[in-house]
Write an enzyme that holds these catalytic residues in place. Structure first.
Site, PDB file in Angstrom:
ATOM      1  N   ASP A  44      -9.206 -31.162  10.435  1.00  0.00           N
ATOM      2  CA  ASP A  44      -8.566 -29.842  10.375  1.00  0.00           C
ATOM      3  C   ASP A  44      -9.459 -28.802  11.047  1.00  0.00           C
ATOM      4  OD1 ASP A  44      -6.454 -27.995   9.003  1.00  0.00           O
ATOM      5  OD2 ASP A  44      -8.405 -27.065   8.614  1.00  0.00           O
ATOM      6  N   TYR A  49     -12.440 -21.330  14.386  1.00  0.00           N
ATOM      7  CA  TYR A  49     -13.651 -22.028  13.926  1.00  0.00           C
ATOM      8  C   TYR A  49     -14.630 -22.265  15.082  1.00  0.00           C
ATOM      9  CZ  TYR A  49     -10.796 -23.353   9.824  1.00  0.00           C
ATOM     10  OH  TYR A  49      -9.985 -23.344   8.716  1.00  0.00           O
ATOM     11  N   LYS A  74      -5.157 -24.204  14.699  1.00  0.00           N
ATOM     12  CA  LYS A  74      -4.424 -23.032  14.165  1.00  0.00           C
ATOM     13  C   LYS A  74      -4.528 -21.831  15.102  1.00  0.00           C
ATOM     14  CE  LYS A  74      -6.064 -24.492   9.596  1.00  0.00           C
ATOM     15  NZ  LYS A  74      -7.502 -24.774   9.756  1.00  0.00           N
ATOM     16  N   HIS A 107      -2.276 -19.369  11.577  1.00  0.00           N
ATOM     17  CA  HIS A 107      -3.396 -19.382  10.613  1.00  0.00           C
ATOM     18  C   HIS A 107      -3.155 -18.437   9.421  1.00  0.00           C
ATOM     19  CE1 HIS A 107      -7.995 -20.253  10.545  1.00  0.00           C
ATOM     20  NE2 HIS A 107      -7.541 -20.107   9.317  1.00  0.00           N
TER      21      HIS A 107
HETATM   22  N1  LIG Z   1      -6.104 -22.232   6.588  1.00  0.00           N
HETATM   23  C1  LIG Z   1      -7.082 -21.501   6.110  1.00  0.00           C
HETATM   24  O1  LIG Z   1      -6.980 -20.270   6.054  1.00  0.00           O
HETATM   25  C2  LIG Z   1      -8.322 -22.140   5.641  1.00  0.00           C
HETATM   26  C3  LIG Z   1      -8.550 -23.470   5.938  1.00  0.00           C
HETATM   27  N2  LIG Z   1      -9.698 -24.095   5.511  1.00  0.00           N
HETATM   28  C4  LIG Z   1      -9.833 -25.530   5.838  1.00  0.00           C
HETATM   29  O2  LIG Z   1     -10.036 -26.241   4.618  1.00  0.00           O
HETATM   30  C5  LIG Z   1     -11.236 -26.999   4.718  1.00  0.00           C
HETATM   31  C6  LIG Z   1     -11.875 -27.189   3.348  1.00  0.00           C
HETATM   32  O3  LIG Z   1     -12.172 -25.954   2.743  1.00  0.00           O
HETATM   33  P1  LIG Z   1     -13.660 -25.355   2.633  1.00  0.00           P
HETATM   34  O4  LIG Z   1     -13.503 -23.885   2.562  1.00  0.00           O
HETATM   35  O5  LIG Z   1     -14.491 -25.920   3.686  1.00  0.00           O
HETATM   36  O6  LIG Z   1     -14.138 -25.784   1.193  1.00  0.00           O
HETATM   37  P2  LIG Z   1     -14.150 -27.108   0.288  1.00  0.00           P
HETATM   38  O7  LIG Z   1     -13.432 -26.746  -0.963  1.00  0.00           O
HETATM   39  O8  LIG Z   1     -13.716 -28.282   1.068  1.00  0.00           O
HETATM   40  O9  LIG Z   1     -15.673 -27.207  -0.091  1.00  0.00           O
HETATM   41  C7  LIG Z   1     -16.667 -27.553   0.832  1.00  0.00           C
HETATM   42  C8  LIG Z   1     -17.993 -27.504   0.085  1.00  0.00           C
HETATM   43  O10 LIG Z   1     -17.956 -28.480  -0.963  1.00  0.00           O
HETATM   44  C9  LIG Z   1     -19.077 -29.346  -0.836  1.00  0.00           C
HETATM   45  N3  LIG Z   1     -18.612 -30.666  -1.247  1.00  0.00           N
HETATM   46  C10 LIG Z   1     -17.793 -31.513  -0.570  1.00  0.00           C
HETATM   47  N4  LIG Z   1     -17.593 -32.633  -1.270  1.00  0.00           N
HETATM   48  C11 LIG Z   1     -18.297 -32.515  -2.419  1.00  0.00           C
HETATM   49  C12 LIG Z   1     -18.488 -33.367  -3.527  1.00  0.00           C
HETATM   50  N5  LIG Z   1     -17.897 -34.546  -3.609  1.00  0.00           N
HETATM   51  N6  LIG Z   1     -19.296 -32.924  -4.535  1.00  0.00           N
HETATM   52  C13 LIG Z   1     -19.900 -31.719  -4.461  1.00  0.00           C
HETATM   53  N7  LIG Z   1     -19.740 -30.862  -3.432  1.00  0.00           N
HETATM   54  C14 LIG Z   1     -18.956 -31.260  -2.416  1.00  0.00           C
HETATM   55  C15 LIG Z   1     -19.470 -29.293   0.621  1.00  0.00           C
HETATM   56  O11 LIG Z   1     -20.835 -29.604   0.751  1.00  0.00           O
HETATM   57  P3  LIG Z   1     -21.459 -30.346   2.054  1.00  0.00           P
HETATM   58  O12 LIG Z   1     -20.778 -29.805   3.261  1.00  0.00           O
HETATM   59  O13 LIG Z   1     -22.896 -30.012   1.969  1.00  0.00           O
HETATM   60  O14 LIG Z   1     -21.214 -31.819   1.887  1.00  0.00           O
HETATM   61  C16 LIG Z   1     -19.185 -27.836   0.944  1.00  0.00           C
HETATM   62  O15 LIG Z   1     -20.253 -27.008   0.496  1.00  0.00           O
HETATM   63  C17 LIG Z   1     -12.078 -26.168   5.688  1.00  0.00           C
HETATM   64  O16 LIG Z   1     -13.207 -26.882   6.140  1.00  0.00           O
HETATM   65  C18 LIG Z   1     -11.049 -25.833   6.716  1.00  0.00           C
HETATM   66  O17 LIG Z   1     -10.810 -26.960   7.555  1.00  0.00           O
HETATM   67  C19 LIG Z   1     -10.612 -23.419   4.758  1.00  0.00           C
HETATM   68  C20 LIG Z   1     -10.448 -22.090   4.458  1.00  0.00           C
HETATM   69  C21 LIG Z   1      -9.306 -21.334   4.881  1.00  0.00           C
HETATM   70  O1  LIG Z   2     -11.643 -20.872   7.172  1.00  0.00           O
HETATM   71  C1  LIG Z   2     -10.538 -20.388   7.453  1.00  0.00           C
HETATM   72  O2  LIG Z   2      -9.621 -21.105   7.918  1.00  0.00           O
HETATM   73  C2  LIG Z   2     -10.249 -18.973   7.244  1.00  0.00           C
HETATM   74  O3  LIG Z   2      -9.137 -18.579   7.415  1.00  0.00           O
HETATM   75  C3  LIG Z   2     -11.293 -17.991   6.857  1.00  0.00           C
HETATM   76  O4  LIG Z   2     -10.694 -16.854   6.271  1.00  0.00           O
HETATM   77  C4  LIG Z   2     -12.289 -18.448   5.908  1.00  0.00           C
HETATM   78  O5  LIG Z   2     -11.619 -18.724   4.705  1.00  0.00           O
HETATM   79  C5  LIG Z   2     -13.371 -17.459   5.701  1.00  0.00           C
HETATM   80  O6  LIG Z   2     -13.992 -17.573   4.720  1.00  0.00           O
HETATM   81  C6  LIG Z   2     -13.659 -16.403   6.690  1.00  0.00           C
HETATM   82  O7  LIG Z   2     -14.656 -15.550   6.195  1.00  0.00           O
END
Ligand SMILES: NC(=O)C1=CN([C@@H]2O[C@H](COP(=O)(O)OP(=O)(O)OC[C@H]3O[C@@H](n4cnc5c(N)ncnc54)[C@H](OP(=O)(O)O)[C@@H]3O)[C@@H](O)[C@H]2O)C=CC1
Ligand SMILES: O=C(O)C(=O)[C@@H](O)[C@H](O)C(=O)CO
Length: 277
Positions: A44, A49, A74, A107
């Site tokens: 994703d 990003y 996105k 997005h």
């Molecule tokens: N459409 C949107 O607006 C958005 C989309 N996204 C998408 O969603 C994805 C996931 O969300 P994200 O915000 O990254 O957060 P997550 O909820 O996926 O959390 C990621 C964090 O959790 C830690 N982690 C992962 N697995 C474990 C585990 N088994 N135990 C403990 N800690 C763990 C990771 O550590 P480490 O990396 O050190 O392993 C990292 O610090 C994003 O990467 C992105 O692709 C995110 C935000 C907004």
């Molecule tokens: O990560 C994404 O996809 C976002 O849309 C961002 O808003 C993200 O959640 C963020 O934290 C930006 O400050």
């Protein structure tokens, strides 16, 4: 190993994918490459990003054929106008070096800017051109999707929204399910916030001999929601895949769902107000 969900357009999407926010550059490629080798098939990404190039490089390095991978990107809020949106999807492809995306999402709706309907028309056209196989939205509420359907007749295949035990959005999940739209959970682990220390989930996790993170991802799957946890750590990557050999009871599901709270959004990004460009 990872089950697929059949979208309303007939395409299949893995219910568990790999989030790539903050995975950039050479280290990002290494992390994504490891994720594919460990069994993930969905990556994703997003124009914002600044890692579509890293995603494309991970795809090219992987021995897994392109057609077995599922790549999402996105459209950013600053390019919702029709011509700009189409050019941005093309730019996403140039950056990634890929011929097509499996899924492209708007997005954020950015309702104050109010160009998301023409952005949707551009995604519809991009799908007709073959630039993207499936089209969907992210952070859209039922009121936004109602408008897309009313003005274009085309229903998004996916709605990717913030979803974790503190912010589970049951009304959005129900609306999407009623419209055969797959809800996909972003920050499914609450971006590793206090939810990972939540006593209720710790107790349920211990009963199943699983971690809190595994229990949360399992709860999301049993809600009928897709998940895209991000993990740079190989240990996290592997354990997040290991969630298909246990099942939460109805009571356990209800106890986790009851953790939902009005202030549960991670960063107060309410799509009614929040605009991201
Ligand atoms: N459409 C949107 O607006 C958005 C989309 N996204 C998408 O969603 C994805 C996931 O969300 P994200 O915000 O990254 O957060 P997550 O909820 O996926 O959390 C990621 C964090 O959790 C830690 N982690 C992962 N697995 C474990 C585990 N088994 N135990 C403990 N800690 C763990 C990771 O550590 P480490 O990396 O050190 O392993 C990292 O610090 C994003 O990467 C992105 O692709 C995110 C935000 C907004
Ligand atoms: O990560 C994404 O996809 C976002 O849309 C961002 O808003 C993200 O959640 C963020 O934290 C930006 O400050």
């Amino acid at each position: 190993m990872i089950p697929n969900y059949e979208l309303h357009d007939g395409n299949a999407i893995p219910l568990l994918g790999f989030g790539t926010y903050k995975l950039n550059g050479a280290q990002g490629v290494i992390s994504m490459d490891a994720a594919i080798n460990n069994g993930y098939r969905l990556l994703d990404s997003a124009f914002n990003y600044e890692n579509e190039g890293a995603v494309g490089e991970a795809v090219r390095r992987s021995p897994v054929p392109r057609e077995q991978l599922f790549i999402t990107s996105k459209l950013p809020g600053r390019h919702h106008q029709y011509d700009e949106a189409l050019a941005t999807i093309q730019e996403s492809l140039y950056r990634s070096g890929l011929d097509y995306f499996d899924l492209y999402l708007i997005h954020w709706p950015n309702p104050k800017q109010d160009h998301y309907v023409e952005a949707w028309q551009a995604l519809i056209q991009a799908q007709k051109f073959g630039l993207v196989k499936s089209i969907g939205v992210s952070n859209f509420l039922p009121e936004h999707i109602d408008r897309l359907i009313a003005e274009t007749g085309v229903t998004p295949a996916v709605d990717q929204v913030e979803l974790h035990p503190y912010w589970s959005q049951p009304d959005v999940v129900r609306y999407n399910s009623d419209h055969h739209i797959l809800t996909q959970a972003w920050s499914p682990l609450g971006r590793a916030n206090a939810v990972l220390q939540e006593p209720v989930i710790q107790e349920i996790a211990a009963r199943h001999n699983k971690s809190v993170a595994q229990t949360i991802l399992r709860w999301e799957l049993q809600l009928g929601v897709g998940v895209i946890p991000k993990a740079n750590s190989i240990h996290h990557q592997l354990t997040n895949l290991d969630i298909f050999d246990f099942e939460l009871s109805t009571d356990e599901m209800k106890r986790i769902s009851a953790l939902d709270r009005p202030d549960g959004m991670n960063k107060n990004q309410d799509p009614r107000e929040y605009e991201e460009f």
